[in-house]
Design an enzyme around this catalytic site. Structure first.
Site, short mmCIF file in Angstrom:
data_model
loop_
_atom_site.label_atom_id
_atom_site.label_comp_id
_atom_site.label_asym_id
_atom_site.label_seq_id
_atom_site.Cartn_x
_atom_site.Cartn_y
_atom_site.Cartn_z
N ASP A 1 0.92 -1.35 0.32
CA ASP A 1 -0.30 0.25 0.14
C ASP A 1 0.71 1.06 0.23
OD1 ASP A 1 -2.61 1.44 1.03
OD2 ASP A 1 -1.45 2.39 1.45
N TYR B 1 3.39 10.42 0.05
CA TYR B 1 3.91 9.45 0.14
C TYR B 1 5.31 9.58 -0.10
CZ TYR B 1 0.65 6.80 2.80
OH TYR B 1 -1.15 5.93 3.01
N LYS C 1 -2.75 6.42 -3.83
CA LYS C 1 -3.97 6.45 -3.84
C LYS C 1 -3.65 8.51 -4.31
CE LYS C 1 -3.90 4.37 0.89
NZ LYS C 1 -2.48 4.34 0.68
N HIS D 1 -7.26 9.78 -2.09
CA HIS D 1 -6.84 9.52 -0.89
C HIS D 1 -7.75 10.01 0.59
CE1 HIS D 1 -2.39 9.48 1.08
NE2 HIS D 1 -3.16 9.24 2.55
N1 LIG Z 1 -5.29 5.95 3.52
C1 LIG Z 1 -5.03 7.21 4.70
O1 LIG Z 1 -5.47 8.28 4.82
C2 LIG Z 1 -3.73 6.11 5.52
C3 LIG Z 1 -3.07 7.38 6.87
C4 LIG Z 1 -1.90 6.69 7.65
C5 LIG Z 1 -1.66 5.21 6.92
N2 LIG Z 1 -2.00 4.61 6.12
C6 LIG Z 1 -1.76 3.32 5.32
O2 LIG Z 1 -1.90 2.76 6.25
C7 LIG Z 1 -0.51 2.02 7.13
C8 LIG Z 1 -0.16 1.63 8.60
O3 LIG Z 1 -0.72 2.83 9.28
P1 LIG Z 1 0.50 3.22 9.74
O4 LIG Z 1 1.69 3.10 9.15
O5 LIG Z 1 -0.16 4.91 10.02
O6 LIG Z 1 0.30 2.51 11.24
P2 LIG Z 1 0.65 1.29 11.53
O7 LIG Z 1 0.59 0.69 10.67
O8 LIG Z 1 -0.29 1.12 13.23
O9 LIG Z 1 2.45 1.44 13.02
C9 LIG Z 1 2.94 1.82 11.91
C10 LIG Z 1 4.49 2.14 13.42
O10 LIG Z 1 3.96 0.41 14.45
C11 LIG Z 1 5.46 0.28 14.40
N3 LIG Z 1 5.65 -1.17 14.38
C12 LIG Z 1 5.18 -2.13 13.24
N4 LIG Z 1 4.85 -3.37 13.37
C13 LIG Z 1 5.38 -3.75 14.71
C14 LIG Z 1 5.13 -4.59 16.21
N5 LIG Z 1 5.36 -5.82 15.75
N6 LIG Z 1 5.43 -4.30 16.78
C15 LIG Z 1 6.36 -3.16 17.30
N7 LIG Z 1 5.63 -1.85 16.41
C16 LIG Z 1 5.52 -1.57 15.16
C17 LIG Z 1 6.66 0.88 13.42
O11 LIG Z 1 7.64 0.48 13.70
P3 LIG Z 1 8.79 0.87 12.60
O12 LIG Z 1 8.13 1.10 10.77
O13 LIG Z 1 10.26 1.55 13.15
O14 LIG Z 1 9.10 -0.96 13.04
C18 LIG Z 1 5.81 2.41 12.73
O15 LIG Z 1 6.60 2.98 14.04
C19 LIG Z 1 0.34 3.25 6.25
O16 LIG Z 1 1.72 2.73 6.58
C20 LIG Z 1 -0.52 3.64 5.57
O17 LIG Z 1 0.19 2.50 3.81
C21 LIG Z 1 -3.11 5.10 4.83
#
Ligand SMILES: NC(=O)c1ccc[n+]([C@@H]2O[C@H](COP(=O)([O-])OP(=O)(O)OC[C@H]3O[C@@H](n4cnc5c(N)ncnc54)[C@H](OP(=O)(O)O)[C@@H]3O)[C@@H](O)[C@H]2O)c1
Length: 280
Positions: free
Chosen positions: A44, A49, A74, A106
């Site tokens: 994704d 990004y 997106k 998005h």
């Molecule tokens: N559509 C939208 O508006 C929107 C908005 C936000 C996000 N997104 C999408 O959703 C995806 C996921 O959301 P997100 O990136 O916000 O947050 P997330 O997946 O909830 O969290 C990512 C964070 O958690 C840490 N992490 C990941 N796996 C872990 C584990 N097993 N144990 C401990 N910590 C862990 C990562 O650290 P490290 O990377 O340092 O390991 C990073 O700091 C995004 O990457 C993006 O593709 C979409």
């Protein structure tokens, strides 16, 4: 790997890798390359990004056939048609592909007409075969109702903030009824799931399964029928998250996690977002 069958019959991997804040260049390249090596088949990304080119290169170098991969990207903003077309072609070029599996708006605009015009462009791309599926992100129920007044194609997916603190049950019920798949972003609540009242409930469940809290949250989402795309740039966590697909939670454990919901957003509220301005 489990698949969700979208409302157009296309099968989407229910689990994938998020790449928000995955820095373009070596980090994005190595992260995606490693994830693909250990079995991820769904990535994704987004124009916003700024890492599509590194991801495209990692995909190409993985040697995995394009048809075996799912790529979501997106459209950054609701722009005029010329800009929308330019943005889409740039995404294809950077990702080194001639189609995307899922293309999302998005962020919704606060203007229904602009969302409708953007969607009409997405429908055109869909009918031309340039996207296997099209969808929306950050759309609230009232925004979808407005969009559907104009739409000819019902969105296949809505990607929204969703985690134990914001379980999105009313939105999920609505989307289930409309046959729109729901995809979670921010599953780890910006670290919130590892703390306080969340950890109090999640840590014992994790201990009982000999798994981590992150894995339990991912398993909870998958078991609810939600598409999960946790992000990590850390190899051990990328693998750990992938392995969450095998966890089975009991009905009681699901109930305990569901009860953590407090409508607690850690990202922007779509009804009050500053994004979505119309740009000429
Ligand atoms: N559509 C939208 O508006 C929107 C908005 C936000 C996000 N997104 C999408 O959703 C995806 C996921 O959301 P997100 O990136 O916000 O947050 P997330 O997946 O909830 O969290 C990512 C964070 O958690 C840490 N992490 C990941 N796996 C872990 C584990 N097993 N144990 C401990 N910590 C862990 C990562 O650290 P490290 O990377 O340092 O390991 C990073 O700091 C995004 O990457 C993006 O593709 C979409």
């Amino acid at each position: 790997m489990k698949y969700m069958t979208l409302n157009n019959g296309v099968k989407m991997p229910q689990f994938g890798l998020g790449t928000f804040l995955v820095e373009s260049g070596e980090i994005a390249y190595e992260t995606v390359k490693y994830a693909l090596e250990i079995g991820y088949r769904h990535i994704d990304t987004a124009q916003m990004y700024k890492n599509e080119a590194s991801i495209g290169q990692a995909i190409k170098d993985s040697g995995i056939q394009r048809k075996d991969l799912w790529i979501t990207t997106k459209q950054a903003r609701h722009m005029n048609l010329v800009h929308m077309e330019k943005a889409f072609l740039e995404s294809l070029d950077k990702l080194q592909t001639d189609y995307v599996d899922l293309y999302l708006i998005h962020w919704p605009n606060h203007d229904e007409e602009i969302n409708a015009a953007t969607w009409a462009y997405f429908e055109k791309l869909y009918h031309e075969g340039k996207c296997r599926a099209i969808g929306i992100s950050n759309f609230q129920i009232h925004m979808i109702d407005d969009l559907l007044k104009h739409a000819h194609v019902v969105p296949m997916v809505n990607q929204v903030e969703l985690h134990p603190g914001l379980s999105q049950e009313p939105l999920k019920k609505y989307l289930d009824k409309m046959q729109i798949a729901i995809e979670s972003y921010g599953p780890l609540m910006k670290g919130g799931v590892f703390m306080d009242r969340y950890a109090d409930v999640l840590a014992p469940i994790a201990k009982a399964h000999d798994k981590s809290i992150a894995q339990i949250v991912i398993a909870w989402g998958l078991q609810r029928g939600i598409i999960m795309i946790p992000k990590s740039i850390t190899p051990q966590r990328i693998k750990e998250n992938y392995e969450a697909q095998d966890i089975k939670l009991s009905a009681d454990e699901m109930t305990q996690i569901n009860a953590l919901n407090r409508g607690n957003r850690v990202y922007t509220d779509p009804d009050n977002s500053p994004w979505g301005a119309y740009i000429d």
